[in-house]
Design an enzyme around this catalytic site. Sequence first.
Site, PDB file in Angstrom:
ATOM      1  N   ASP A 231     -12.692  29.710  13.547  1.00 52.94           N
ATOM      2  CA  ASP A 231     -11.578  30.545  13.976  1.00 52.94           C
ATOM      3  C   ASP A 231     -11.577  31.750  13.029  1.00 52.94           C
ATOM      4  OD1 ASP A 231      -9.401  31.702  15.111  1.00 52.94           O
ATOM      5  OD2 ASP A 231      -8.121  29.930  15.040  1.00 52.94           O
TER       6      ASP A 231
HETATM    7  C1  BGC Z   1      -6.787  32.575  16.897  1.00 47.90           C
HETATM    8  C2  BGC Z   1      -7.893  32.296  17.891  1.00 47.90           C
HETATM    9  C3  BGC Z   1      -8.484  33.582  18.365  1.00 47.90           C
HETATM   10  C4  BGC Z   1      -8.991  34.369  17.168  1.00 47.90           C
HETATM   11  C5  BGC Z   1      -9.602  35.695  17.530  1.00 47.90           C
HETATM   12  C6  BGC Z   1      -7.221  33.501  15.795  1.00 47.90           C
HETATM   13  O1  BGC Z   1      -6.136  33.909  15.017  1.00 47.90           O
HETATM   14  O2  BGC Z   1      -6.336  31.359  16.335  1.00 47.90           O
HETATM   15  O3  BGC Z   1      -7.398  31.551  18.972  1.00 47.90           O
HETATM   16  O4  BGC Z   1      -9.503  33.326  19.289  1.00 47.90           O
HETATM   17  O5  BGC Z   1      -7.895  34.625  16.294  1.00 47.90           O
HETATM   18  O6  BGC Z   1      -8.624  36.588  17.944  1.00 47.90           O
END
Ligand code: BGC
Length: 751
Positions: A231
């Site tokens: 993530d």
């Molecule tokens: C989120 C993800 C997301 C990623 C990219 C993170 O803060 O938890 O779900 O895909 O950011 O934006």
Amino acid sequence: MTDPQDLTPEDLTLEEKASLTSGADFWTTKAIDRAGVPSIMLTDGPHGLRKQAAASDHLGLNDSVPATCFPPAVALGSSFDPELAERVGVALGVESAIEDVAVILGPGINIKRSPLCGRNFEYVSEDPIVAGRIGAGLVRGIQSQGVGSSLKHFAANNQEDDRMRSSSDIDPRPLHEIYLRGFEYVVKDAQPWTVMCSYNRINGVYASEDPWLLGDVLRDDWGFEGLVVSDWGAVNERVKGLAAGLDLEMPSSGGFTDAQIVAAVKDGSLDESVVDTAAGRVLSLVAKAQARPAAAGPLDAEAHHDLAREVAGRSIVLLQNVPVGGTPVLPLAPSASVAVIGEFARTPRYQGGGSSHINPTRLDTALDAFGDRVSFAPGFTFDGSGDAEALRAEAVALAAANDVAVLFLGLPDADESEGFDRTHIDLPAAQLELVEAVLAVNQKVAVVLSNGAVVALPFADRVPAIVEAWLLGQAGGSATVDVLTGAVNPSARLAETIPLRLEDTPAFGSFPGAFGHVRYGEGVFVGYRWYDARKMAVAFPFGHGLSYTTFSYGKPTATVEDDGDIRVTVAVTNTGAVDGREVVQVYVAPESSIVERAPRELKAFASVALAAGETQDVSLLVRREDLAYWDIRVDRFVVEGGVYRVEAGASSRDLRGSTSVHVAGDEMRIPLTANSSIGELLEHPIVGPIVREQLSGGQEAADGAMDAGIMSDEAMAKMMASFPIGRLAGFPGMGIDREQVEQLIALGNRG
Ligand code: BGC
């Protein structure tokens, strides 16, 4: 130069390989021009494409290219229809391909442990089978277009509070049976190109550096073949993460962690083969992305908007529709004059805040969709500004002047979003006051809710019609009117229980935890499993949802097929006057179990279209592996042998018929030790009969207790059952000595 499709890590230097394991910037991987490795793009997800044109961020703050905003997972999950999810997936894949996006970051299938989780709108259900099947449908659809998906957030990321550090402390059974099961289903069924590891820790270990999670479970047990991506910002210690199986770090670390990897290989603390493996997976992902056929653009925005409307219509749950004066309030009679009340009708809340925030191609409002036939009053403001009393008075006057009042209520944007959790499940006080004021002048009220996670409905015993319209994406306004007018017959079901009070919910008191730890004390009793086990009243149960028609069920039959799966068949009839859809649900539970189990668990479901008067034999498959519990003695899923109750019905609390079926258990041998109990030995196929014989030979002490009336036969048998055999040998007169115990253990453990 080698064709990029044929490149392997051996064609690259250590520095080049390390560089592939982290992003070039916010959304792309690194290119290696010398070797002909192109860069690919990964962007959010999950219910639409969020490709940022210029300024990048991962919280949806900056604009992205226009894309269709499909219903978020909270709504799509309520359709209980994996094929519908697959169609949405296809559309997401098409839009990603047109924008040359290699991987779209979704679906998110974390379990809704508490209604307070700020991101529940991005997740499917409180039940792992619903989450897994809807998730698999999305992945299949996306990947059918040559675009990768990213199954997220792996794993046990069930809250936003302190999400980047908090440890989800979970016992093995709930971890496997509830929190990992949906992920397992999607991985095995649909092989997502990537899995996104979550920010949090699980039992103290960061998901981004957990060799058990990313290696033993994901790859060895489930056979995952793709790439693990972090993530955004989930990396704690990069070298540790790489060794654990985190292939790609996102976003860019500015080269910092690449250098750490190179240094670790050079000082001998990291084997270069680990870097080869991760770089090899990045190369495979790039190759898959390159192999995608050229996209047929431009986007047919109209067609995708129509799909978004159809799916939204299939996602709206009719919670209640009690007749007033002999007639249900919904669908709205064509001749009825209608007061539309509530700012949400004019300014829809159709998606949640944070990284999933889509810039829609279009936006329908319910007010526009109604057209001239209705009159409108906003009733309240989202932020509480303005003259609340005047707004309410205007709305009440309008309700009094019309046959029916449709109240659009809900949670304002500020109340739920990625990044923080809710602290209560209440609708704003001004809205609750408005309901009471309207009810005082007009009994014919329908409440339509816009919310990303459940809210308490204190007015449910007074408002005749309630529609749970969740967050429905860009076409939600028109889809809502389709349902209110009867153009679409509602067919969605609750994929999460609506509780009466926050205090009743399973995680109450242990959410969101404190000091970096959250204890999942409710164990496997999540969602309806909890309310059913405790026989608690709820506002609306899991699986519930009404239709404008009615359905009757025949008696279900269940047979075990050759491969052990259970085939359930039940005749379902549309007994009403209009066509409709029924979500047929099958709940299964063993009659008795050696572990604590929920009274029933959903194991199969099907959304079936039935014309008025039509009957269909609905056939559903309960997979044998879904009957299993996680056995901590052998660290694996085990199917218990015995009789299982199979119930079919329209919700978890509207079961229309049941049958039972005998299931053969998994072969399981627990090694015997001196600490094995008499009860365990008695169940053993070889030593059981011997122990029975031996003990009946000499039970002086036990007989004495029974003769003296201290204990009944039955009580004595129970007490003896939990007695470790080794301890018994020390007791005089029990008919078994130490040598015999050792012989029994050896015999039992042989072969
Ligand atoms: C989120 C993800 C997301 C990623 C990219 C993170 O803060 O938890 O779900 O895909 O950011 O934006």
